[in-house]
Each structure stands twice: as C-alpha cells, then as structure tokens.
Design an enzyme around this catalytic site. Structure first.
Site, short mmCIF file in Angstrom:
data_model
loop_
_atom_site.label_atom_id
_atom_site.label_comp_id
_atom_site.label_asym_id
_atom_site.label_seq_id
_atom_site.Cartn_x
_atom_site.Cartn_y
_atom_site.Cartn_z
N CYS A 54 40.44 51.84 45.06
CA CYS A 54 41.13 50.25 44.61
C CYS A 54 40.92 49.25 45.48
O CYS A 54 41.69 48.01 45.46
CB CYS A 54 42.57 50.11 43.50
SG CYS A 54 42.17 52.14 42.86
N CYS A 177 50.78 51.06 31.51
CA CYS A 177 48.67 51.74 32.18
C CYS A 177 48.32 50.24 31.71
O CYS A 177 48.15 49.58 31.05
CB CYS A 177 48.40 52.70 31.50
SG CYS A 177 49.46 54.01 31.36
N LYS A 302 48.21 44.30 34.70
CA LYS A 302 48.51 44.78 33.10
C LYS A 302 47.42 43.81 32.35
O LYS A 302 47.35 44.07 31.18
CB LYS A 302 49.66 44.90 33.16
CG LYS A 302 50.87 45.61 33.44
CD LYS A 302 51.31 47.27 32.58
CE LYS A 302 51.41 47.24 31.64
NZ LYS A 302 49.99 46.60 30.59
N HIS A 306 41.62 46.03 35.18
CA HIS A 306 41.54 46.56 36.78
C HIS A 306 39.94 47.14 36.71
O HIS A 306 38.79 48.42 37.02
CB HIS A 306 42.40 47.69 36.95
CG HIS A 306 41.70 48.40 38.45
ND1 HIS A 306 41.27 47.64 39.58
CD2 HIS A 306 42.36 50.00 39.27
CE1 HIS A 306 41.82 48.35 40.13
NE2 HIS A 306 42.16 50.12 40.79
#
Length: 361
Positions: A54, A177, A302, A306
């Site tokens: 990430c 998530c 959020k 991602h």
C-alpha cells in the site's frame, strides 16, 4: 493514467517531452514500466516500475525525489495507477507460508479486526464505546468527501449509520472498510531552482521516511495495538524535516484509513495522540476540518477507495492543493506543513511510508 499525467503537466506548465525519467507505482495492473511509456508516449526514457504494497505510490514518489536530489535528473514524473474493478481483485494477496500452518492467509478486514479487538481490550474500551469512536472517524471522512469533486463517494454518512451497518469482520462493519477502486495520480518533481522559473506557489518536499517490518505474526514484539513501521517511518521523516512536536507543528495529515481502526491507531503512532488516548481526541473533534489537526481532509480512502498503486500520490495531491490554498470548500485556514502516510502488508510485517511537505524552507 493519461488523465492524471496530463493534468499534472498542465499544472506544472510543462510537456511530456520535458520528462527525463519516470517511476510507475502499481501493484496488480502491470509488470514493467512499458504501459506508462506507451500511454504517455515517453519513448526511450528510463521508467522504473515500483511495488511496495500500500506504500507503492509514495515509494515511487520517494525514488523520483531522491533521483532529483542526487542531481541525476532535473524534471521527473512519479505516477501511481491501479485498475482493479474489472479484475475481480478484492484486496492485497496474502499467501500462506509454504508448508506451514503458523502463518495462514488472513484477509485485510480480519487483520485489522484483530487490531481493533486487541486495542479495545488493551485500553479497557467497551465494544459500544469503540464502535462509536470508529463511527465518528468514518462519518468525519465521509463529510470531507462531500467537498471533494474527485472522490468516488460524496455522501454524508452519519455515525449512527456506521455503527449500525452490517458486520464485515467483528467489530468492523461495512462503513469501517474502504472500497476497491480504480484510479491514478501523478506528480512532477524538480529542484526548487527550476520550480521558481515555472511558478511561485510550488511545494517543497521536507522529509520522507520508509520502514519495512519482517517476520509477520511470528515476531514476539508486535502487540496488535500499534504499527512499529509507522513509528519508525514517521520518526525518520520528522528528523529529516526538523519536526520535534508533530501535533503542534503539522497543519494537516492524510493517513491510510483502509479501516477506521487503522486511522485511530495511526493517530498515536504519528505522535498526534498519547497512547490509548486517541479516542478522547476523536470525541473532542481534534481531527475534523475545524479541529486542531485535520486528518483526511479530502475524505481519505473511505471516500476515494484504495487503488493501491495510486493512493499515496492521491494523498500528496490533497496536501499540495491545501498548501497552495486551492482546496475549495474544504480549504483549511492554516496549511503550511502537511503529512502523508501509507501502510500495508500482513499482520506484524508492514511497509510504511511517511512524507512531509511545506510551503517554504
């Protein structure tokens, strides 16, 4: 990729022919730098493909910065991209250790749910109290996302909606998530001397830290209540930038809110909150747009999801706009020093990058 790069060209006042080298950050989309050369018609220049979980985009940016700082190139491109929605991709692959039942594959929601339950236990936080804190983080970020034209989710979500959403991995619900997204972000890096010839409102890279852990959950010093890689990477970046009191000196931060519990723990790992006290700061509104230290002013993962290879430079884009005073309705009154943070990997063995940006020396 093309849209992000050409927006960056226009903003910088350059053309593709001015790019002397490029770094491409991507996890799943490509295996070499060739797609960047093809899409942007960057023929025969050096292009390096970077992957570091990430932290991929920030690491591509980091390598590009060091190449300029070393005097090897004058103007370079760092670009992160990911195309996940058509691939069936649902998160970073977590392979099982060959011939071992000790380190089984654990999907990301379960990894961070483990951190949430342990954090609540360690600091005597009940499920109801913890869930309310996490709900406020999600609601804050969704509120900020309503003012971000490039965000994928631009709708208010109340703390009550977050707390009552379907459970994904206890105690993390649906709104705890981040989503899976496609996206790209690009940055042009040059020297301050060259930047001055193009514009007055250029932004300086003040410090970059990178830390990678080893051994995963097999290590005996990881307690599921903090991320040592974040601590080490931030300390490195703070030292490089001359930061001694991050809570007081930093004006805004973009952190890796892949899950709400991650953002909560990051507050403490970055030195914004004392250990075990981040919940109190959330309750006090410390990290809202109007608070003492706004975090994820554009809505974070959020609201953007991602796209793994792009997220770090997307965060840099937001800090860049804030420090220039061009962030629109979400613009902060004071934005002179900003931070970006990425974290990814497997339990107890993460890759973390932290970068600091300022308006002037």
């Amino acid at each position: 990729m093309v849209e992000a790069a050409y927006e960056a060209y226009e903003d910088a006042g350059i053309e593709g022919k001015d790019i002397q080298a490029a770094w491409l950050g991507t996890v799943s989309s490509f295996r070499t730098g060739q797609p960047l050369a093809d899409a942007l018609k960057l023929d025969y220049i050096p292009i390096t493909r970077v992957e570091n979980a990430c932290a991929t985009a920030t690491d591509a940016f980091r390598n590009a910065c060091y190449a300029v700082a070393a005097g090897v190139y004058d103007i370079v491109l760092a670009l992160g991209v990911e195309k996940l929605k058509d691939s069936g991709f649902s998160g970073l692959a977590v392979p099982e250790a060959p011939g071992s039942d000790v380190n089984p594959p654990v999907p990301p929601p379960s990894q961070f749910a483990l951190a949430a339950t342990r954090y609540f236990h360690e600091y005597g936080i009940s499920f109801e109290e913890g869930k309310q804190t996490l709900a406020q983080i999600a609601s804050k970020n969704h509120h900020n996302g309503t003012m971000s034209p490039k965000a994928h989710f631009q709708r208010e979500v109340s703390a009550e909606q977050v707390a009552n959403a379907p459970m994904v991995a206890w105690p993390l619900g649906l709104f705890d998530c981040c989503g899976v997204s496609d996206g790209a972000a690009a940055a042009i890096i040059t020297t301050p001397e060259i930047a001055k010839t193009f514009r007055d409102d250029y932004i300086l890279v003040k410090g970059i830290g990178l830390s990678v852990g080893a051994y995963g959950i097999l290590r005996n010093d990881w307690d599921f209540t903090h991320f040592p890689e974040t601590v080490r990477a931030s300390q490195s970046a703070y030292q490089e930038a001359g930061i001694s009191d991050p809570r007081q000196e930093i004006d805004l931060a973009m952190v890796h809110d892949c899950f709400t519990i991650t953002e909560l723990i990051i507050y403490e790992d970055l030195g914004f909150s004392p250990r075990g006290r981040a919940s109190a700061d959330v309750e006090a509104g410390t990290f809202t747009l109007e608070g003492e230290l706004p975090v994820n002013t554009d809505g974070g993962l959020k609201c953007f999801g991602h796209p793994i290879g792009a997220s770090g430079i997307r965060m840099i884009y937001e800090v860049y706009k804030q420090l220039q005073g061009k962030a629109g309705d979400r613009q902060l009154q004071k934005a002179d020093l900003g931070l970006t943070h990425n974290l990814g990997g497997r339990p107890g063995s993460f890759t973390c990058s932290v970068a600091l940006f300022g308006t002037r020396d």
